[in-house]
Scaffold this motif. Structure first.
Motif, mmCIF file in Angstrom:
data_model
loop_
_atom_site.group_PDB
_atom_site.id
_atom_site.type_symbol
_atom_site.label_atom_id
_atom_site.label_comp_id
_atom_site.label_asym_id
_atom_site.label_seq_id
_atom_site.Cartn_x
_atom_site.Cartn_y
_atom_site.Cartn_z
ATOM 1 N N ARG A 1 39.435 52.570 43.686
ATOM 2 C CA ARG A 1 38.601 51.719 43.875
ATOM 3 C C ARG A 1 37.157 52.051 42.985
ATOM 4 O O ARG A 1 36.068 51.570 43.024
ATOM 5 N N GLU A 2 37.529 52.915 41.871
ATOM 6 C CA GLU A 2 36.461 53.477 41.052
ATOM 7 C C GLU A 2 35.799 52.307 40.139
ATOM 8 O O GLU A 2 36.434 51.154 39.863
ATOM 9 N N PRO A 3 34.646 52.569 39.724
ATOM 10 C CA PRO A 3 33.870 51.532 39.184
ATOM 11 C C PRO A 3 34.500 51.127 37.593
ATOM 12 O O PRO A 3 34.685 50.061 37.282
ATOM 13 N N GLU A 4 35.286 51.972 37.178
ATOM 14 C CA GLU A 4 35.990 51.827 35.939
ATOM 15 C C GLU A 4 37.228 50.733 36.217
ATOM 16 O O GLU A 4 37.470 49.933 35.288
ATOM 17 N N ILE A 5 37.671 50.634 37.397
ATOM 18 C CA ILE A 5 38.686 49.614 37.486
ATOM 19 C C ILE A 5 37.987 48.342 37.642
ATOM 20 O O ILE A 5 38.490 47.448 37.050
ATOM 21 N N MET A 6 36.824 48.500 38.197
ATOM 22 C CA MET A 6 35.994 47.087 38.111
ATOM 23 C C MET A 6 35.784 46.570 36.670
ATOM 24 O O MET A 6 35.881 45.430 36.546
ATOM 25 N N ASP A 7 35.449 47.568 35.802
ATOM 26 C CA ASP A 7 35.095 47.152 34.305
ATOM 27 C C ASP A 7 36.582 46.766 33.768
ATOM 28 O O ASP A 7 36.088 45.849 33.133
ATOM 29 N N LEU A 8 37.524 47.260 34.026
ATOM 30 C CA LEU A 8 38.823 46.874 33.501
ATOM 31 C C LEU A 8 39.105 45.337 33.735
ATOM 32 O O LEU A 8 39.327 44.490 33.155
ATOM 33 N N GLU A 9 39.026 45.075 35.262
ATOM 34 C CA GLU A 9 39.067 43.831 35.763
ATOM 35 C C GLU A 9 38.431 42.738 35.132
ATOM 36 O O GLU A 9 38.638 41.597 34.707
ATOM 37 N N ASP A 10 36.918 43.273 34.823
ATOM 38 C CA ASP A 10 35.944 42.444 34.108
ATOM 39 C C ASP A 10 36.386 41.872 32.646
ATOM 40 O O ASP A 10 36.469 40.722 32.558
ATOM 41 N N TYR A 11 36.818 42.951 32.121
ATOM 42 C CA TYR A 11 37.800 42.948 30.695
ATOM 43 C C TYR A 11 38.631 41.688 30.578
ATOM 44 O O TYR A 11 38.795 40.899 30.141
ATOM 45 N N LEU A 12 39.482 42.058 31.775
ATOM 46 C CA LEU A 12 40.874 41.134 31.640
ATOM 47 C C LEU A 12 40.665 39.866 31.959
ATOM 48 O O LEU A 12 41.179 38.807 31.499
ATOM 49 N N ASN A 13 39.766 39.521 32.955
ATOM 50 C CA ASN A 13 39.244 38.233 33.210
ATOM 51 C C ASN A 13 38.593 37.414 32.289
ATOM 52 O O ASN A 13 38.908 36.234 32.229
ATOM 53 N N LYS A 14 37.627 38.053 31.575
ATOM 54 C CA LYS A 14 37.262 37.328 30.505
ATOM 55 C C LYS A 14 38.179 36.948 29.510
ATOM 56 O O LYS A 14 38.035 36.098 28.526
ATOM 57 N N SER A 15 39.338 37.807 29.272
ATOM 58 C CA SER A 15 40.203 37.184 28.510
ATOM 59 C C SER A 15 41.444 36.296 29.028
ATOM 60 O O SER A 15 42.302 36.209 28.374
ATOM 61 N N GLY A 16 40.950 35.895 30.121
ATOM 62 C CA GLY A 16 41.964 35.060 30.923
ATOM 63 C C GLY A 16 42.771 35.360 31.716
ATOM 64 O O GLY A 16 43.621 34.422 32.366
ATOM 65 N N ALA A 17 42.772 36.495 32.397
ATOM 66 C CA ALA A 17 43.581 36.986 33.488
ATOM 67 C C ALA A 17 43.016 36.363 34.936
ATOM 68 O O ALA A 17 41.918 36.070 34.884
ATOM 69 N N LYS A 18 43.976 36.516 35.846
ATOM 70 C CA LYS A 18 43.347 36.100 37.175
ATOM 71 C C LYS A 18 43.654 37.310 38.001
ATOM 72 O O LYS A 18 44.650 37.654 38.795
ATOM 73 N N ILE A 19 42.474 38.213 38.190
ATOM 74 C CA ILE A 19 42.508 39.320 39.046
ATOM 75 C C ILE A 19 41.371 39.037 39.846
ATOM 76 O O ILE A 19 40.187 38.817 39.609
ATOM 77 N N LYS A 20 41.797 39.740 41.112
ATOM 78 C CA LYS A 20 40.624 39.799 42.356
ATOM 79 C C LYS A 20 40.802 41.070 42.859
ATOM 80 O O LYS A 20 41.822 41.419 43.321
ATOM 81 N N GLY A 21 39.538 41.574 43.373
ATOM 82 C CA GLY A 21 39.872 42.713 44.313
ATOM 83 C C GLY A 21 39.485 44.071 44.019
ATOM 84 O O GLY A 21 39.439 45.170 44.507
ATOM 85 N N ALA A 22 39.234 44.151 42.494
ATOM 86 C CA ALA A 22 38.952 45.637 42.146
ATOM 87 C C ALA A 22 37.408 46.115 42.480
ATOM 88 O O ALA A 22 36.549 45.212 43.010
ATOM 89 N N GLY A 23 37.559 47.277 43.064
ATOM 90 C CA GLY A 23 36.487 47.777 43.739
ATOM 91 C C GLY A 23 36.872 47.790 45.161
ATOM 92 O O GLY A 23 36.201 48.582 45.969
#
Length: 419
Positions: A190-212
């Motif tokens: 649940r680390e903040p760094e996981i949330m940051d990775l989700e943020d980057y990937l979603n900006k790139s067009g990924a569909k990720i929910k729930g990081a954190g």
């Protein structure tokens, strides 16, 4: 790898002033790896100038990426990536390079990687990574210290992690972004760094929910695009500076932070008697006259107390009033700094995963050796308050996670030089 540079510190100086926190090392490395998936151009800003970032940049270049490095910013074009073989000598230097496994497997369906290196803080097996990738349809062969992964097409899977491993969570996310179907990671880190990775990937067009949270859901997409992204601030660098303020009875304003990421560190600092005043994305830390012992300090995965702050707190509690008990639950061999702090006069006894720290009146300068990244930072903090001169050898490790730590501390009034 030995670094001939060392730090020389004259102790007994109070830290005072303002400091801006750089981008997070543990965030930038997986995001740099993730740029490989799209095969397009990404611009990543707030990049810290660290040894580990340089190693990751070299790996990206070696496999065919074009990387333009500017001040704290990188323009990465991964269109030309043409190799599934990660360079062994670079991978052995840095454990986080294993994160490229998920990225290359997603892009090419195949990857060859040697077992990774990094800090010697006990076994950090990558079994969880491999088990998850197998569940997603990868065939994995291990021989002579190398891992070969291959797949026709990765498939979504329901993955239950035995432990909320940050690296495994990240590798699964990278593997799942273009997998067929939906991947669910349970007991995810649940680390903040996981949330940051989700943020980057979603900006790139990924569909990720729930990081954190402990459940992350990833719906596979056809392709990712390049994008622009700013790395979150480094909560461990911030925590280290905070501990320095407390130890030196100083007063430091720390800027460009996300206080939510620092809650467990702030709570424990307050137990020592420190005054912490939060104002938006900055905070002021005022060290107490006397440092109180902490009855029990237990490292846990986020949002618990970070294992990456354990060493710095041990240095701080070594001059506390009374006895503190530290229980390291995350890594097995993470008390190597205890021996070095003892050379400086600290009274520390370790029993397996538990350390008993009896506060002493003062530490004395000595010649010590940084055996790992955070242990090295702890020795720097101890040197700041010790009587006389402290010489810290093998600062290569410190440079892996702190950008110009000596310069930062000098600006705050420390007498520290790199020789």
């Amino acid at each position: 790898m030995l670094d001939l540079e060392k730090y020389l510190i004259q102790g007994n100086n109070r830290l005072e002033g303002e400091v801006k926190i750089t981008g997070a090392k543990n965030s930038v490395l997986p995001i740099l790896a993730a740029t490989v998936i799209s095969g397009e151009k990404s611009i990543i800003s707030n990049i810290p100038n660290l040894k580990d970032v340089k190693v990751m940049t070299e790996i990206l270049k070696t496999i065919g990426s074009k990387v333009k490095v500017e001040e704290h910013r990188m323009i990465i074009d991964t269109n030309g990536v043409n190799s599934i073989d990660l360079p062994e000598e670079l991978v052995r230097e840095m454990r986080s390079s294993i994160i490229l496994m998920g990225a290359l497997l997603t892009r090419f369906g195949e990857v060859n990687v040697s077992f990774p290196g990094g800090c010697e803080i006990g076994p950090r097996p990558i079994d969880l990574h491999l088990k998850a990738l197998k569940q997603m349809g990868a065939e994995i062969k291990e021989s002579h210290g190398f891992i070969h992964c291959k797949t026709e097409k990765l498939k979504g899977a329901d993955i239950q992690l035995d432990y909320p491993s940050v690296g495994a969570t990240e590798n699964i996310m990278l593997a799942a972004v273009k997998a067929k179907g939906v991947t669910v990671i349970r007991n995810a880190a649940r680390e903040p760094e996981i949330m940051d990775l989700e943020d980057y990937l979603n900006k790139s067009g990924a569909k990720i929910k729930g990081a954190g949270t402990s459940i992350i859901t990833i719906e596979g997409v056809e392709r990712l695009n390049g994008t622009n992204h700013k790395i979150i601030p480094d909560r461990i660098v911030a925590g280290t500076i905070m501990a320095g303020a407390v130890m030196t009875k100083g007063k430091i304003i720390i800027k460009d932070i996300i206080t939510e990421h620092l809650q467990s560190t702030i709570a424990k600092l307050k137990e020592t008697g420190a005054n912490v005043i939060i104002n938006g994305n900055s905070m002021m830390v005022i060290g107490p006259k006397n440092i109180n012992a902490i009855e029990i300090l237990q490292t846990l995965p986020f949002p618990g107390f970070p294992t990456d702050m354990q060493a710095q707190f041990m240095a701080m509690l070594s001059i506390g009033n009374g006895t503190s008990i530290i229980n390291e639950t995350v890594f097995e061999n993470r008390f190597k700094h205890a021996e070095e702090l003892s050379r400086m006069g600290a009274n520390i006894k370790t029993f397996g995963k538990v350390s008993v720290v009896k506060g002493v009146k003062k530490l004395t300068g000595a010649k010590v050796y940084a055996k790992d990244l955070r242990g090295g930072a702890a020795l720097v903090l101890a040197g700041l308050v010790a009587e006389g001169d402290t010489e810290i050898e093998n600062i290569y490790h410190i440079n892996r996670g702190y950008e110009n730590l000596d310069e930062t501390l000098r600006r705050l009034g420390a007498k520290i030089s790199c020789i």
